[in-house]
Design an enzyme around this catalytic site. Structure first.
Site, PDB file in Angstrom:
ATOM      1  N   CYS A  51      -9.070   5.343   6.444  1.00 53.43           N
ATOM      2  CA  CYS A  51      -7.784   5.121   7.119  1.00 53.43           C
ATOM      3  C   CYS A  51      -7.919   5.345   8.633  1.00 53.43           C
ATOM      4  CB  CYS A  51      -6.730   6.057   6.539  1.00 53.43           C
ATOM      5  SG  CYS A  51      -5.096   5.790   7.239  1.00 53.43           S
ATOM      6  N   CYS A  55      -4.095  11.887  10.783  1.00 50.53           N
ATOM      7  CA  CYS A  55      -3.355  12.986  10.142  1.00 50.53           C
ATOM      8  C   CYS A  55      -4.313  14.160   9.874  1.00 50.53           C
ATOM      9  CB  CYS A  55      -2.737  12.505   8.839  1.00 50.53           C
ATOM     10  SG  CYS A  55      -1.861  10.927   9.025  1.00 50.53           S
ATOM     11  N   CYS A  58      -5.544  15.174   6.348  1.00 51.24           N
ATOM     12  CA  CYS A  58      -5.880  14.153   5.350  1.00 51.24           C
ATOM     13  C   CYS A  58      -7.373  13.853   5.204  1.00 51.24           C
ATOM     14  CB  CYS A  58      -5.151  12.851   5.648  1.00 51.24           C
ATOM     15  SG  CYS A  58      -5.366  11.656   4.300  1.00 51.24           S
ATOM     16  N   CYS A  95       2.809   6.596  -9.337  1.00 50.79           N
ATOM     17  CA  CYS A  95       2.829   6.387  -7.891  1.00 50.79           C
ATOM     18  C   CYS A  95       1.464   5.908  -7.403  1.00 50.79           C
ATOM     19  CB  CYS A  95       3.210   7.690  -7.199  1.00 50.79           C
ATOM     20  SG  CYS A  95       3.213   7.525  -5.406  1.00 50.79           S
ATOM     21  N   CYS A 127       6.372   3.829  -8.135  1.00 51.89           N
ATOM     22  CA  CYS A 127       6.497   4.288  -6.760  1.00 51.89           C
ATOM     23  C   CYS A 127       5.236   3.842  -6.024  1.00 51.89           C
ATOM     24  CB  CYS A 127       6.599   5.816  -6.775  1.00 51.89           C
ATOM     25  SG  CYS A 127       6.700   6.539  -5.131  1.00 51.89           S
ATOM     26  N   CYS A 187      11.639   8.594  -1.445  1.00 45.10           N
ATOM     27  CA  CYS A 187      10.892   9.826  -1.721  1.00 45.10           C
ATOM     28  C   CYS A 187      10.293  10.285  -0.399  1.00 45.10           C
ATOM     29  CB  CYS A 187       9.793   9.547  -2.745  1.00 45.10           C
ATOM     30  SG  CYS A 187       8.711  10.964  -3.019  1.00 45.10           S
ATOM     31  N   ARG A 259       9.981  18.007  -5.930  1.00 47.39           N
ATOM     32  CA  ARG A 259       8.691  17.911  -6.632  1.00 47.39           C
ATOM     33  C   ARG A 259       7.690  18.952  -6.152  1.00 47.39           C
ATOM     34  NH1 ARG A 259       9.604  13.055  -9.451  1.00 47.39           N
ATOM     35  NH2 ARG A 259      11.063  11.718  -8.333  1.00 47.39           N
TER      36      ARG A 259
HETATM   37  N1  SAM Z   1      -1.190   6.420   3.942  1.00 43.06           N
HETATM   38  C1  SAM Z   1       0.105   6.615   3.453  1.00 43.06           C
HETATM   39  C2  SAM Z   1       0.908   7.576   4.297  1.00 43.06           C
HETATM   40  O1  SAM Z   1       0.325   8.385   4.987  1.00 43.06           O
HETATM   41  O2  SAM Z   1       2.135   7.506   4.229  1.00 43.06           O
HETATM   42  C3  SAM Z   1       0.146   7.055   2.004  1.00 43.06           C
HETATM   43  C4  SAM Z   1      -0.868   8.047   1.445  1.00 43.06           C
HETATM   44  S1  SAM Z   1      -0.784   9.700   2.114  1.00 43.06           S
HETATM   45  C5  SAM Z   1      -2.294  10.394   1.507  1.00 43.06           C
HETATM   46  C6  SAM Z   1       0.535  10.472   1.206  1.00 43.06           C
HETATM   47  C7  SAM Z   1       0.896  11.889   1.534  1.00 43.06           C
HETATM   48  O3  SAM Z   1      -0.029  12.791   0.974  1.00 43.06           O
HETATM   49  C8  SAM Z   1       0.941  12.303   2.983  1.00 43.06           C
HETATM   50  O4  SAM Z   1       2.118  11.919   3.616  1.00 43.06           O
HETATM   51  C9  SAM Z   1       0.852  13.810   2.904  1.00 43.06           C
HETATM   52  O5  SAM Z   1       2.146  14.368   2.886  1.00 43.06           O
HETATM   53  C10 SAM Z   1       0.148  14.051   1.572  1.00 43.06           C
HETATM   54  N2  SAM Z   1      -1.169  14.690   1.777  1.00 43.06           N
HETATM   55  C11 SAM Z   1      -2.284  14.093   2.245  1.00 43.06           C
HETATM   56  N3  SAM Z   1      -3.309  14.972   2.333  1.00 43.06           N
HETATM   57  C12 SAM Z   1      -2.814  16.169   1.920  1.00 43.06           C
HETATM   58  C13 SAM Z   1      -3.377  17.469   1.793  1.00 43.06           C
HETATM   59  N4  SAM Z   1      -4.636  17.712   2.133  1.00 43.06           N
HETATM   60  N5  SAM Z   1      -2.599  18.463   1.336  1.00 43.06           N
HETATM   61  C14 SAM Z   1      -1.309  18.214   0.996  1.00 43.06           C
HETATM   62  N6  SAM Z   1      -0.722  17.012   1.077  1.00 43.06           N
HETATM   63  C15 SAM Z   1      -1.453  15.995   1.549  1.00 43.06           C
HETATM   64  C1  DTB Z   2       3.214  13.686  -1.927  1.00 52.39           C
HETATM   65  O1  DTB Z   2       4.077  14.210  -1.198  1.00 52.39           O
HETATM   66  N1  DTB Z   2       2.178  14.311  -2.398  1.00 52.39           N
HETATM   67  C2  DTB Z   2       1.308  13.396  -3.135  1.00 52.39           C
HETATM   68  C3  DTB Z   2       2.144  12.097  -3.122  1.00 52.39           C
HETATM   69  N2  DTB Z   2       3.246  12.436  -2.287  1.00 52.39           N
HETATM   70  C4  DTB Z   2       1.546  10.827  -2.682  1.00 52.39           C
HETATM   71  C5  DTB Z   2      -0.042  13.264  -2.516  1.00 52.39           C
HETATM   72  C6  DTB Z   2      -0.741  14.595  -2.317  1.00 52.39           C
HETATM   73  C7  DTB Z   2      -2.103  14.316  -1.820  1.00 52.39           C
HETATM   74  C8  DTB Z   2      -2.938  15.555  -1.730  1.00 52.39           C
HETATM   75  C9  DTB Z   2      -4.264  15.288  -1.165  1.00 52.39           C
HETATM   76  C10 DTB Z   2      -5.117  14.350  -1.957  1.00 52.39           C
HETATM   77  O2  DTB Z   2      -5.249  14.502  -3.193  1.00 52.39           O
HETATM   78  O3  DTB Z   2      -5.718  13.443  -1.365  1.00 52.39           O
HETATM   79 FE1  SF4 Z   3      -4.028   7.610   6.460  1.00 50.81          FE
HETATM   80 FE2  SF4 Z   3      -4.136   9.940   5.213  1.00 50.81          FE
HETATM   81 FE3  SF4 Z   3      -2.550   9.661   7.319  1.00 50.81          FE
HETATM   82 FE4  SF4 Z   3      -1.938   8.382   4.992  1.00 50.81          FE
HETATM   83  S1  SF4 Z   3      -1.987  10.597   5.341  1.00 50.81           S
HETATM   84  S2  SF4 Z   3      -1.887   7.536   7.067  1.00 50.81           S
HETATM   85  S3  SF4 Z   3      -4.014   7.952   4.231  1.00 50.81           S
HETATM   86  S4  SF4 Z   3      -4.806   9.528   7.322  1.00 50.81           S
END
Ligand code: SAM
Ligand code: DTB
Ligand code: SF4
Length: 324
Positions: A51, A55, A58, A95, A127, A187, A259
């Protein structure tokens, strides 16, 4: 009439004596939901890693070196197989997540629309979480049968730029508006444990609760610190903070599904029970969230048995509003 919550009112709930906060949240929870019911949802990463966003939490951001192996969009057959398995295991919401900054109008999006159609035909709440969306893209998803769209605000507006620099809070709000305008269930929630202050947590709840319409679903995530990301060294969120966040969300957004999302692998049954008491009424099941571990299915079955919890049926919100 719509009630507007002030930052101060929300802060007063958050800071109530712990047991009083849980008691008030549990009371409101019982007025709007069956406390024996918890919705089981399943996540599937349909496009992993690579990506362009930054973030800080992430593991899928291309710029960090993490355990995540990037892969291109999954095939329809694989997705249908995973969705069927999830449904057989008791999930009522599925989802699909993609590591995209935003949706592009290309063949991959057409494939995702087919996936939405397919999973929706199984009778599950479908979702997606695909990054930013335009109004037209939201409409296409709606027409394909999308029930909900996940798009987290993650933290307060003030803390946002310390966590993400490649997009703005307003970008997030714009996508939420496009989702809402196309009558897709919203959501949106956040993550705690990213070095934010309590004021930031309250600020996040304040924004969510005062959206033109409150989200139907509010995921509360505890940061999963992933080696290679800038937040890898963050200490574990105390369960007390998780419970305060859930309880406050429950009080100010009484109808929402709250959730208990990322972070359950590090929580005992007793800790999770406290979260349900405080008003959480959904979990993600399956051994993976998107790219990080989650409790195993048998552990969650045992948890539900111990607490006499039943999985919630699909589309209960929609059914109960129709009958209201
Ligand atoms: N790329 C899209 C976005 O950012 O909206 C969708 C996928 S993103 C991985 C979905 C959500 O996962 C993020 O908004 C974040 O709140 C959550 N997330 C990602 N990495 C995480 C982590 N290490 N711990 C907790 N939540 C996480
Ligand atoms: C949300 O708030 N938590 C979920 C779902 N929406 C998409 C994702 C959590 C991701 C945690 C890190 C991972 O497994 O990559
Ligand atoms: Fe990309 Fe992760 Fe940010 Fe979603 S949360 S936009 S997958 S870097």
């Amino acid at each position: 009439m719509k009630h507007t919550w002030s930052q101060e009112e929300i802060s007063q709930f958050y800071h109530l004596p712990f047991m009083e906060l849980v008691y008030q949240a549990a009371t409101i929870h019982r007025q709007h939901h069956d406390p024996q019911e918890v919705q089981v949802c399943t996540l599937l990463s349909i496009k992993t890693g690579g990506c362009p966003e930054d973030c800080a939490y992430c593991p899928q951001a291309a710029r960090y070196h993490t355990h995540v192996k990037a892969h291109k969009l999954l095939d329809m057959n694989d997705v249908m197989q995973k969705a069927t398995q999830a449904q057989e295991a008791g999930s009522t919401r599925f989802c699909m997540g993609a590591a995209w900054r935003e949706v592009r109008d290309n063949r991959d999006f057409d494939k995702v629309l087919d996936m939405v159609k397919g999973v929706s035909a199984l009778g599950m709440e479908v979702c997606c979480t695909l990054g930013m969306l335009t109004d037209e893209q939201a409409l296409k998803l709606k027409k394909a049968g999308l029930y909900a769209y996940n798009h987290n605000l993650d933290t307060s507006e003030e803390h946002y730029e310390d966590i993400i620099s490649t997009r703005t809070y307003q970008d997030r709000l714009d996508t939420l508006e496009n989702v809402r305008n196309n009558k897709i269930s919203v959501c949106s929630g956040g993550i705690i444990g990213m070095g934010e202050t309590v004021e930031d947590r309250i600020g996040l709840l304040h924004t969510l609760a005062n959206l033109p319409e409150q989200p139907e679903s509010v995921p509360v995530n505890a940061l999963v610190p992933v080696p290679g990301t800038p937040l890898e060294q963050q200490p574990k969120v105390p369960v007390w903070d998780m419970v305060r966040m859930i309880a406050t969300a429950r009080i100010i957004m009484p109808k929402a599904m709250v959730r208990l999302s990322a972070g359950r692998v590090r929580m005992s049954f007793e800790e999770q029970a406290l979260c349900f008491m405080a008003g959480a009424n959904s979990i993600f099941s399956g051994e993976q969230l998107l790219t990080t571990p989650n409790p195993e299915e048998h552990a969650d079955k045992a948890l539900f048995q111990t607490l006499n919890i039943r999985p919630r049926e699909a589309f209960k919100e929609a059914h109960s509003t129709q009958h209201a």
